[in-house]
Design an enzyme around this catalytic site. Structure first.
Site, PDB file in Angstrom:
ATOM      1  N   TYR A 136      30.603  12.641  15.344  1.00 25.56           N
ATOM      2  CA  TYR A 136      30.755  14.080  15.145  1.00 25.56           C
ATOM      3  C   TYR A 136      31.050  14.301  13.659  1.00 25.56           C
ATOM      4  CZ  TYR A 136      32.164  18.750  16.710  1.00 25.56           C
ATOM      5  OH  TYR A 136      32.247  20.105  16.900  1.00 25.56           O
ATOM      6  N   ARG A 189      21.170  26.150  10.362  1.00 27.31           N
ATOM      7  CA  ARG A 189      22.495  26.148   9.701  1.00 27.31           C
ATOM      8  C   ARG A 189      23.275  24.965  10.267  1.00 27.31           C
ATOM      9  NH1 ARG A 189      26.924  25.439  11.366  1.00 27.31           N
ATOM     10  NH2 ARG A 189      27.756  27.277  12.362  1.00 27.31           N
ATOM     11  N   LYS A 207      27.079  16.676  20.019  1.00 25.57           N
ATOM     12  CA  LYS A 207      27.865  17.611  20.840  1.00 25.57           C
ATOM     13  C   LYS A 207      27.844  17.171  22.298  1.00 25.57           C
ATOM     14  CE  LYS A 207      28.964  21.031  17.863  1.00 25.57           C
ATOM     15  NZ  LYS A 207      30.261  21.669  17.665  1.00 25.57           N
ATOM     16  N   GLU A 279      23.708  26.204  19.229  1.00 32.31           N
ATOM     17  CA  GLU A 279      24.472  25.488  18.213  1.00 32.31           C
ATOM     18  C   GLU A 279      23.763  25.535  16.862  1.00 32.31           C
ATOM     19  OE1 GLU A 279      27.484  23.804  19.327  1.00 32.31           O
ATOM     20  OE2 GLU A 279      27.809  23.899  17.159  1.00 32.31           O
ATOM     21  N   ASP A 280      24.476  25.922  15.854  1.00 33.89           N
ATOM     22  CA  ASP A 280      24.008  25.843  14.469  1.00 33.89           C
ATOM     23  C   ASP A 280      22.679  26.548  14.218  1.00 33.89           C
ATOM     24  OD1 ASP A 280      26.357  24.511  14.265  1.00 33.89           O
ATOM     25  OD2 ASP A 280      25.576  22.705  13.329  1.00 33.89           O
ATOM     26  N   ASP A 302      28.540  28.258  20.549  1.00 34.92           N
ATOM     27  CA  ASP A 302      29.701  27.458  20.159  1.00 34.92           C
ATOM     28  C   ASP A 302      30.273  27.901  18.816  1.00 34.92           C
ATOM     29  OD1 ASP A 302      31.456  25.305  20.438  1.00 34.92           O
ATOM     30  OD2 ASP A 302      30.163  23.994  19.257  1.00 34.92           O
ATOM     31  N   ASP A 303      29.412  28.256  17.878  1.00 38.68           N
ATOM     32  CA  ASP A 303      29.876  28.600  16.531  1.00 38.68           C
ATOM     33  C   ASP A 303      30.590  29.946  16.511  1.00 38.68           C
ATOM     34  OD1 ASP A 303      28.708  26.274  15.170  1.00 38.68           O
ATOM     35  OD2 ASP A 303      26.853  27.129  15.925  1.00 38.68           O
ATOM     36  N   ASN A 444      32.691  22.709   7.637  1.00 40.99           N
ATOM     37  CA  ASN A 444      32.291  21.313   7.842  1.00 40.99           C
ATOM     38  C   ASN A 444      31.039  21.005   7.041  1.00 40.99           C
ATOM     39  OD1 ASN A 444      34.261  20.763   9.863  1.00 40.99           O
ATOM     40  ND2 ASN A 444      33.056  21.955  11.305  1.00 40.99           N
TER      41      ASN A 444
HETATM   42  N1  LIG Z   1      35.704  24.097  12.521  1.00 49.91           N
HETATM   43  C1  LIG Z   1      34.810  24.503  13.394  1.00 49.91           C
HETATM   44  O1  LIG Z   1      34.957  24.303  14.605  1.00 49.91           O
HETATM   45  C2  LIG Z   1      33.621  25.247  12.928  1.00 49.91           C
HETATM   46  C3  LIG Z   1      33.294  25.306  11.618  1.00 49.91           C
HETATM   47  N2  LIG Z   1      32.202  26.002  11.200  1.00 49.91           N
HETATM   48  C4  LIG Z   1      31.881  25.941   9.788  1.00 49.91           C
HETATM   49  O2  LIG Z   1      31.986  27.221   9.216  1.00 49.91           O
HETATM   50  C5  LIG Z   1      31.066  27.344   8.156  1.00 49.91           C
HETATM   51  C6  LIG Z   1      30.335  28.659   8.293  1.00 49.91           C
HETATM   52  O3  LIG Z   1      29.624  28.705   9.483  1.00 49.91           O
HETATM   53  P1  LIG Z   1      29.003  30.082  10.009  1.00 49.91           P
HETATM   54  O4  LIG Z   1      30.035  31.111  10.110  1.00 49.91           O
HETATM   55  O5  LIG Z   1      28.226  29.775  11.208  1.00 49.91           O
HETATM   56  O6  LIG Z   1      28.012  30.415   8.801  1.00 49.91           O
HETATM   57  P2  LIG Z   1      27.360  31.794   8.425  1.00 49.91           P
HETATM   58  O7  LIG Z   1      26.211  31.465   7.567  1.00 49.91           O
HETATM   59  O8  LIG Z   1      27.146  32.612   9.622  1.00 49.91           O
HETATM   60  O9  LIG Z   1      28.487  32.516   7.541  1.00 49.91           O
HETATM   61  C7  LIG Z   1      28.855  32.115   6.264  1.00 49.91           C
HETATM   62  C8  LIG Z   1      29.617  33.235   5.618  1.00 49.91           C
HETATM   63  O10 LIG Z   1      30.179  32.746   4.416  1.00 49.91           O
HETATM   64  C9  LIG Z   1      29.857  33.655   3.378  1.00 49.91           C
HETATM   65  N3  LIG Z   1      29.797  32.959   2.090  1.00 49.91           N
HETATM   66  C10 LIG Z   1      28.881  32.066   1.687  1.00 49.91           C
HETATM   67  N4  LIG Z   1      29.163  31.658   0.440  1.00 49.91           N
HETATM   68  C11 LIG Z   1      30.274  32.311   0.061  1.00 49.91           C
HETATM   69  C12 LIG Z   1      31.056  32.324  -1.100  1.00 49.91           C
HETATM   70  N5  LIG Z   1      30.767  31.555  -2.155  1.00 49.91           N
HETATM   71  N6  LIG Z   1      32.131  33.132  -1.142  1.00 49.91           N
HETATM   72  C13 LIG Z   1      32.443  33.898  -0.088  1.00 49.91           C
HETATM   73  N7  LIG Z   1      31.751  33.914   1.045  1.00 49.91           N
HETATM   74  C14 LIG Z   1      30.668  33.137   1.132  1.00 49.91           C
HETATM   75  C15 LIG Z   1      28.544  34.274   3.749  1.00 49.91           C
HETATM   76  O11 LIG Z   1      28.418  35.472   3.038  1.00 49.91           O
HETATM   77  P3  LIG Z   1      27.131  36.431   3.134  1.00 49.91           P
HETATM   78  O12 LIG Z   1      27.195  37.005   4.513  1.00 49.91           O
HETATM   79  O13 LIG Z   1      27.380  37.427   2.084  1.00 49.91           O
HETATM   80  O14 LIG Z   1      25.934  35.576   2.925  1.00 49.91           O
HETATM   81  C16 LIG Z   1      28.755  34.437   5.256  1.00 49.91           C
HETATM   82  O15 LIG Z   1      29.440  35.613   5.527  1.00 49.91           O
HETATM   83  C17 LIG Z   1      30.170  26.106   8.201  1.00 49.91           C
HETATM   84  O16 LIG Z   1      30.610  25.199   7.227  1.00 49.91           O
HETATM   85  C18 LIG Z   1      30.447  25.513   9.558  1.00 49.91           C
HETATM   86  O17 LIG Z   1      30.365  24.107   9.553  1.00 49.91           O
HETATM   87  C19 LIG Z   1      31.407  26.698  12.062  1.00 49.91           C
HETATM   88  C20 LIG Z   1      31.671  26.665  13.381  1.00 49.91           C
HETATM   89  C21 LIG Z   1      32.773  25.895  13.928  1.00 49.91           C
HETATM   90  C1  LIG Z   2      31.901  22.399  14.359  1.00 56.25           C
HETATM   91  C2  LIG Z   2      30.693  23.189  14.341  1.00 56.25           C
HETATM   92  O1  LIG Z   2      30.184  23.585  15.371  1.00 56.25           O
HETATM   93  C3  LIG Z   2      30.093  23.508  13.073  1.00 56.25           C
HETATM   94  O2  LIG Z   2      30.632  23.176  12.025  1.00 56.25           O
HETATM   95  O3  LIG Z   2      29.013  24.115  13.100  1.00 56.25           O
HETATM   96 MG   LIG Z   3      28.217  24.269  15.121  1.00 51.17          MG
END
Ligand SMILES: NC(=O)C1=CN([C@@H]2O[C@H](COP(=O)(O)OP(=O)(O)OC[C@H]3O[C@@H](n4cnc5c(N)ncnc54)[C@H](OP(=O)(O)O)[C@@H]3O)[C@@H](O)[C@H]2O)C=CC1
Ligand SMILES: CC(=O)C(=O)O
Ligand SMILES: [Mg+2]
Length: 588
Positions: A136, A189, A207, A279-280, A302-303, A444
């Site tokens: 993972y 993503r 997963k 997922e992603d 999941d996200d 991540n």
């Molecule tokens: N710990 C966990 O269980 C999980 C972790 N994650 C992690 O979260 C992260 C984001 O995932 P996700 O939400 O799906 O991604 P998205 O692409 O949906 O969202 C990313 C967000 O971050 C913003 N962003 C990007 N660059 C910057 C910056 N330099 N400054 C400020 N904001 C910024 C984007 O802005 P804009 O909208 O303006 O483009 C967007 O709003 C990934 O790294 C993923 O691995 C995700 C799911 C689970």
């Molecule tokens: C943990 C997870 O689902 C992610 O980083 O996208």
């Molecule tokens: Mg994910």
């Protein structure tokens, strides 16, 4: 090789008798409820001899007993020593620890999964803390980036634009018929690593291995799928070894039609109760897919949802350390996408349920920053729909640091996918007006983490409560050991999925996410709190998953969404009885 497999009736009887597995046949006798019975190692045909050794479901390597070697034509195909599963486990763990490069460990584990499935899961269950970072995040991220070069045998199902119009046939090519859960990605993503196209397959595979190891869902009931609509990753498009479609991503109607065909085919092939975990996917598709299919399919993103549930659990638990209620806190997110707005919405919902204030009100305690700055009302017209509920009245603020100074949050959550964004100034600002700032760096893999555990503790002078999406080692600061937690949806989805499957649930409801959060938070012990942890360690994850599954199932029965009747009395025990056991079976 002997006769074709035809004993479905026998297996159905077992299933009825033991009431396990959400009503789907336990073809391989994988549930612990069937453990005492002898099983015949049948695949489509009875496997014996050389074929048996090469069937990962049944292969036991040197652990085949003398009797089994005689009965199944294995004499001479194995060296004379007879091993136990325990000894095999010891040997493989020893071998794994010899590798210096984490990716080599990953490849060795994938090889084991393809060679001897039960041994793979035994290893993963018994050594979860050590092996989770390999199968993972973070190592699975590197594996996806290099998937083309480490790729040996195909894992999971690849459905590309070439299969348009034939997806049902493609599903029928998969050898297992009793599928209960699909994890599907389109690779756009992958973690915080961006568009990895077809190479995203490592994520559904990883997963689903957690669905089995952490949640006890049988491996044969799990199906990883990658939908390949192309990639916009130029590096991959120019890579001669790239394994996916070499074209730009299909969008609009072409994309929607392929996904719709997929969703219909899955339901047609596996029925109403098949769980589909998205997922992603990139957020421009993820929210739409969830909204489109949540009322017609058993779907879960999941996200958006799993992450929301795990973070809410951490926040509920953290209240024991920081005091007050959720409503007393102010939340600021860096990142307003799937994870950020998903978490924000569940926090607002939980506060609303606790205070009876309308969600429109409770949202006002939650602020988000995206790549253009603070999400505020003057930007509303140009915001994507999922950001609009968070566009509160405030003057525009460009930088995170200035947003922190203006909003004064007590909780800072990183969901931007961009590493090193919680700088020294940011953490110091958080610590300047909160005694115990809660800092969650969720992005991540580790390279994208907003800050490290060491930075969070050092810059806050040991006052921060910290958890991250990918794991960090304990940190020594001022003579004291600080234990960072792992805020990752891996705590939730395996137990959540088990709860849905074992109760025969037909739709996911937000209240089930809240139930899962409360169940997880309840598993944090006084000992964990003393160490500053807001999540329990992964060591007890199967027990934790059983409790999550029970609460999710209970909520489903309460909402009238569970189809498995009558409701089992003790849902925790029932969840445990449904769990796959990787112990070897006797083949006589
Ligand atoms: N710990 C966990 O269980 C999980 C972790 N994650 C992690 O979260 C992260 C984001 O995932 P996700 O939400 O799906 O991604 P998205 O692409 O949906 O969202 C990313 C967000 O971050 C913003 N962003 C990007 N660059 C910057 C910056 N330099 N400054 C400020 N904001 C910024 C984007 O802005 P804009 O909208 O303006 O483009 C967007 O709003 C990934 O790294 C993923 O691995 C995700 C799911 C689970
Ligand atoms: C943990 C997870 O689902 C992610 O980083 O996208
Ligand atoms: Mg994910």
């Amino acid at each position: 090789m002997a006769s074709k497999y035809t004993n479905g009736e026998l297996v159905s009887n077992l299933d009825d008798k033991y009431g396990v597995g959400g009503g789907v046949e336990d073809v391989y006798g994988e549930d612990s409820a069937t453990e005492d019975q002898l099983v015949t190692p049948w695949t489509v045909s009875v496997a014996s001899g050389y074929t048996l050794l090469r069937d990962p479901h049944f292969n036991k390597g040197l652990a085949f007993s003398e009797k089994e070697r005689d009965a199944h034509y294995l004499r001479g195909l194995l060296p004379p020593a007879v091993s136990t599963q325990g000894l095999q486990e010891k040997k493989i763990m020893h071998n794994l620890r010899q590798y210096d490069v984490p990716l080599h460990k990953y490849v060795a584990l994938m090889d084991l999964q393809e060679r001897n499935e039960r041994l793979f899961y035994k290893l993963l269950i018994d050594n979860v803390e050590e092996l989770l970072p390999l199968v993972y995040t973070p190592v699975v991220g590197e594996a996806c980036q290099k998937y083309g070069s480490i790729y040996r045998r195909p894992q999971g199902l690849f459905i590309s634009l070439k299969e348009k119009g034939k997806i049902l046939e493609v599903l029928k090519n998969w050898p297992e018929k009793s599928i209960q859960v699909i994890v599907v990605t389109d690779g756009e993503r992958i973690l915080g690593l961006g568009d990895l196209g077809c190479q995203g397959m490592g994520i559904p595979v990883g997963k689903l291995s957690l669905y089995t190891a952490l949640g006890g869902v049988r491996p044969s009931a799990c199906l990883p799928i990658t939908i390949d609509v192309g990639t916009n990753n130029e590096k991959l498009l120019n890579d001669e070894f790239y394994i996916g479609l070499k074209q730009k991503r299909a969008t609009g109607q072409e994309y929607a039609e392929l996904l719709h065909e997929f969703m219909c085919a899955v339901k047609q092939n596996y029925g109403e109760k098949i769980l589909i975990q998205f997922e992603d996917f990139a957020n421009h598709n993820a929210f739409e897919l969830l909204a489109k299919y949540r009322n017609t399919h058993l779907v879960f993103n999941d996200d958006i949802q799993g992450t929301a549930s795990v973070v809410l659990a951490g926040l509920i638990a953290a209240l024991k350390l920081v005091g007050g209620t959720l409503a007393d806190h102010t939340f600021l997110f860096l990142g307003a996408g799937e994870a950020g707005t998903g978490i924000a919405e569940l926090i607002a919902l939980e506060i609303s349920k606790k205070t009876n204030d309308p969600v429109e009100e409770t949202r006002k305690k939650i602020w988000l920053v995206d790549s253009k700055g603070l999400v505020v009302s003057s930007r509303k017209e140009s915001l994507q729909h999922f950001k609009q509920p968070w566009a509160h009245e405030h003057e525009p603020v460009k930088e995170l640091l200035n947003a922190i100074k203006a909003i004064k949050p007590t909780v800072l959550i990183g969901t931007s996918g961009v590493g090193k964004t919680f700088t020294k100034d940011v953490v110091e600002a958080m610590a300047s007006f909160t005694e115990k700032p809660l800092i969650l760096a969720l992005s991540n893999p580790t390279s994208q983490s907003e800050c490290t555990a060491e930075e969070a503790y050092t810059w806050s002078q040991g006052r921060a409560i910290f958890a991250s999406g990918s794991p960090f080692e304990p940190v020594k600061y001022n003579g004291k050991i600080f234990m960072p937690g792992q805020a990752n949806n891996a705590y939730i989805f395996p137990g959540f999925g088990l709860g849905l499957i074992m109760s025969g649930t037909i739709r996911v409801h937000d209240d089930m996410l809240l139930a899962a959060s409360e169940a997880l938070a309840a598993q944090v012990t006084e000992e964990n709190y003393k160490n500053g942890l807001i999540y329990p360690p992964f060591t007890n994850i199967r027990k934790i998953s059983a409790h999550i599954a029970a609460k999710v199932a209970a909520k489903s029965y309460e909402l009238g969404l569970a189809s498995r009747l009558p409701r089992p009395k003790d849902l925790v025990k029932f969840a445990e009885s449904c769990m796959y056991s990787p112990a070897y079976r006797n083949y006589l």
